[in-house]
Design an enzyme around this catalytic site. Structure first.
Site, short mmCIF file in Angstrom:
data_model
loop_
_atom_site.label_atom_id
_atom_site.label_comp_id
_atom_site.label_asym_id
_atom_site.label_seq_id
_atom_site.Cartn_x
_atom_site.Cartn_y
_atom_site.Cartn_z
N GLU A 1 10.41 -9.33 -49.22
CA GLU A 1 9.68 -9.39 -47.95
C GLU A 1 8.74 -10.60 -47.96
OE1 GLU A 1 10.61 -7.03 -45.81
OE2 GLU A 1 9.29 -7.80 -44.24
N SER B 1 19.15 -5.24 -55.97
CA SER B 1 19.49 -4.53 -54.73
C SER B 1 18.52 -3.44 -54.32
CB SER B 1 20.89 -3.93 -54.90
OG SER B 1 20.93 -3.19 -56.09
N PHE C 1 11.04 2.65 -51.36
CA PHE C 1 10.11 1.54 -51.16
C PHE C 1 9.60 1.00 -52.48
CE2 PHE C 1 7.84 5.56 -50.03
CZ PHE C 1 7.10 5.71 -51.19
N SER D 1 15.48 -7.56 -46.04
CA SER D 1 15.01 -8.16 -47.30
C SER D 1 16.06 -8.02 -48.41
CB SER D 1 13.67 -7.57 -47.74
OG SER D 1 13.80 -6.21 -48.08
N HIS D 2 16.98 -7.05 -48.29
CA HIS D 2 18.01 -6.88 -49.31
C HIS D 2 19.43 -6.93 -48.74
CE1 HIS D 2 14.41 -6.02 -51.50
NE2 HIS D 2 15.09 -6.17 -52.62
P1 NDP Z 1 9.18 -0.56 -46.73
O1 NDP Z 1 7.73 -0.77 -46.92
O2 NDP Z 1 9.86 -1.20 -45.59
O3 NDP Z 1 9.38 1.03 -46.68
C1 NDP Z 1 10.62 1.54 -46.72
C2 NDP Z 1 10.65 3.05 -46.64
O4 NDP Z 1 9.59 3.63 -45.90
C3 NDP Z 1 11.92 3.39 -45.91
O5 NDP Z 1 12.42 4.58 -46.41
C4 NDP Z 1 11.41 3.47 -44.48
O6 NDP Z 1 12.29 4.14 -43.61
C5 NDP Z 1 10.10 4.20 -44.67
N1 NDP Z 1 9.18 3.97 -43.59
C6 NDP Z 1 8.74 2.78 -43.12
N2 NDP Z 1 7.87 2.98 -42.08
C7 NDP Z 1 7.78 4.32 -41.91
C8 NDP Z 1 7.04 5.15 -41.01
N3 NDP Z 1 6.24 4.63 -40.09
N4 NDP Z 1 7.18 6.48 -41.11
C9 NDP Z 1 8.00 7.02 -42.05
N5 NDP Z 1 8.71 6.29 -42.93
C10 NDP Z 1 8.60 4.96 -42.86
O7 NDP Z 1 10.02 -0.91 -48.05
P2 NDP Z 1 9.77 -2.06 -49.08
O8 NDP Z 1 9.64 -3.35 -48.36
O9 NDP Z 1 8.71 -1.64 -50.02
O10 NDP Z 1 11.17 -2.05 -49.86
C11 NDP Z 1 12.33 -2.51 -49.20
C12 NDP Z 1 13.52 -2.45 -50.11
O11 NDP Z 1 13.33 -3.31 -51.19
C13 NDP Z 1 13.82 -1.08 -50.70
O12 NDP Z 1 15.12 -0.74 -50.29
C14 NDP Z 1 13.75 -1.29 -52.20
O13 NDP Z 1 14.75 -0.59 -52.96
C15 NDP Z 1 13.98 -2.77 -52.32
N6 NDP Z 1 13.39 -3.29 -53.54
C16 NDP Z 1 14.21 -3.53 -54.60
C17 NDP Z 1 13.68 -3.98 -55.79
C18 NDP Z 1 14.53 -4.21 -56.98
O14 NDP Z 1 14.03 -4.61 -58.01
N7 NDP Z 1 15.82 -4.00 -56.95
C19 NDP Z 1 12.25 -4.22 -55.93
C20 NDP Z 1 11.48 -3.89 -54.78
C21 NDP Z 1 12.04 -3.43 -53.62
P3 NDP Z 1 13.18 3.23 -42.61
O15 NDP Z 1 14.10 2.42 -43.49
O16 NDP Z 1 13.87 4.20 -41.72
O17 NDP Z 1 12.22 2.34 -41.86
O1 PYC Z 2 12.19 -7.44 -53.38
O2 PYC Z 2 10.83 -7.06 -55.04
C1 PYC Z 2 11.95 -7.30 -54.59
C2 PYC Z 2 13.08 -7.43 -55.52
C3 PYC Z 2 13.06 -7.68 -56.84
C4 PYC Z 2 14.34 -7.70 -57.30
C5 PYC Z 2 15.14 -7.46 -56.24
N1 PYC Z 2 14.35 -7.26 -55.16
#
Ligand code: NDP
Ligand code: PYC
Length: 339
Positions: free
Chosen positions: A188, A122, A179, A47-48
């Site tokens: 996502e 990111s 997360f 997703s990123h």
């Molecule tokens: P996920 O719901 O995929 O969860 C990610 C975290 O949970 C990871 O550390 C992952 O480890 C861990 N995890 C997942 N499944 C398990 C499990 N069964 N047991 C233990 N740990 C688990 O993440 P999101 O989709 O919510 O977010 C994804 C990315 O999006 C993040 O990197 C976040 O920084 C980014 N993001 C950025 C934003 C922005 O504004 N810049 C806004 C929102 C999100 P593993 O990776 O090993 O699976």
């Molecule tokens: O995946 O929610 C997101 C996001 C917002 C800005 C960058 N990633």
């Protein structure tokens, strides 16, 4: 023909840097943006990963991001560093400020970095992981755009607001999680929309406040926080710590600032770095063993640590020197390369 395209790690880097430089980012920005997408792609965090090139190019085309911005770093107190991204992407500002943050945390036990006036797209785990590689525990938070309804609410007020934490481990990869505080990251939901897949139940509501599994309706309505009121409260905390506390915008203000343009959110970011040795009174080695016993007890039950999947993916992808992206994304990226 396969639905995926395979790229070597060098091809992935070249593709990303060429697209970014061809669309208005200078070499320093193109490198720092590519570094983070490369890390995501290498760890199968799609997703990123390269998918975010679309957002970077859309953002710079909207004419407000400065693709050549030089960040200004200020020593703002014994434990505070401020980095003004000056309307550039956040990553170059972070890169420039990181050495001071590490130095201050090691000297004073704890230090904070406020990044201001940055466009942000990111994942946060590469940032906190870097701090743990320097021996520090770390937390990072950012708002985004007001796409997420608070628990009990019906419209977007909060961002997808990620929370990242990292803990250094001797001789091992750090314990890291990262997360969104929404059920799904926006990225996502976009991947579901692009793949024509329905979302799971409980992720979003439509513009009339009704539950929906349609990604398009979710994007026009509101996403939901994880864990009901608990995730909602965490998300509000992130709005405050990475917004008013550091004199920067909330997700709602960031969305208003965008005026409907398809840009990356524009706001601030906060990082907190902590030195385990100073905080434990010089007993970091003994306490590390206790932390390791905690991790062992979790793994022993058949549960996994956050990031375990990433580290496995990293090893696999580095060994085979390859990553895969959907063919549709690759073709879109080729058009950006030529534009
Ligand atoms: P996920 O719901 O995929 O969860 C990610 C975290 O949970 C990871 O550390 C992952 O480890 C861990 N995890 C997942 N499944 C398990 C499990 N069964 N047991 C233990 N740990 C688990 O993440 P999101 O989709 O919510 O977010 C994804 C990315 O999006 C993040 O990197 C976040 O920084 C980014 N993001 C950025 C934003 C922005 O504004 N810049 C806004 C929102 C999100 P593993 O990776 O090993 O699976
Ligand atoms: O995946 O929610 C997101 C996001 C917002 C800005 C960058 N990633």
């Amino acid at each position: 023909m396969s639905d995926n395209v395979t790229l070597s790690l060098a091809e992935m880097r070249e593709l990303s840097e060429t697209i970014l430089m061809g669309n208005g980012f200078n070499e320093d920005h193109a490198r720092s943006i590519t570094d983070i997408m490369y890390a995501c792609q290498q760890d199968d965090c799609h997703s990123h990963g390269l998918h975010r090139l679309l957002m970077c190019v859309e953002s710079i085309k909207s004419g407000r991001i400065d693709g050549t911005a030089v960040p200004t770093i200020t020593d703002a107190g014994p434990s505070v560093v401020r980095a003004n991204a000056n309307k550039g992407m956040s990553l170059l500002a972070l890169q420039a400020a990181l050495p001071q943050l590490i130095e201050k945390a090691k000297k004073n036990g704890i230090a904070a970095l406020a990044i201001n006036n940055c466009y942000h797209f990111s994942a946060l785990w590469p940032e906190v992981e870097k701090l743990s590689e320097a021996g520090l525990a770390a937390i990072a938070m950012v708002p985004s755009h007001a796409w997420v309804a608070p628990a009990g609410g019906t419209r977007g007020t909060l961002g997808t607001n990620p929370l990242a934490f990292s803990w250094p481990r001797r001789g091992k990869h750090p314990f890291t999680f990262d997360f969104a505080t929404s059920q799904f990251a926006r990225g996502e939901v976009e991947l579901y929309r692009r793949a024509g897949k329905a979302l799971p139940e409980g992720v979003a509501i439509d513009k009339d406040g009704k539950p929906t599994t349609d990604p398009e309706a979710a994007m026009n309505g509101a996403m939901l926080t994880f864990g009901g009121y608990k995730g909602s409260a965490l998300s509000i905390m992130i709005e405050l710590l990475a917004g008013p506390l550091i004199d920067d915008l909330t997700s709602k203000e960031s969305m208003d600032f965008a005026e409907g343009k398809p840009e990356a959110p524009y706001h601030g970011e906060i990082l907190i770095a902590i030195d385990p040795n100073l905080l434990s009174g010089g007993k970091a080695v003994a306490n590390d063993e206790r932390a390791e016993r905690l991790f062992a007890d979790i793994i022993d039950q058949g549960a996994r640590l956050p990031s375990q999947r990433r580290y496995v993916a990293r090893e696999k992808n580095m060994k085979r020197d390859a990553i895969e992206i959907p063919r549709t994304l690759y073709e879109e990226l080729l058009t950006l390369r030529q534009s």
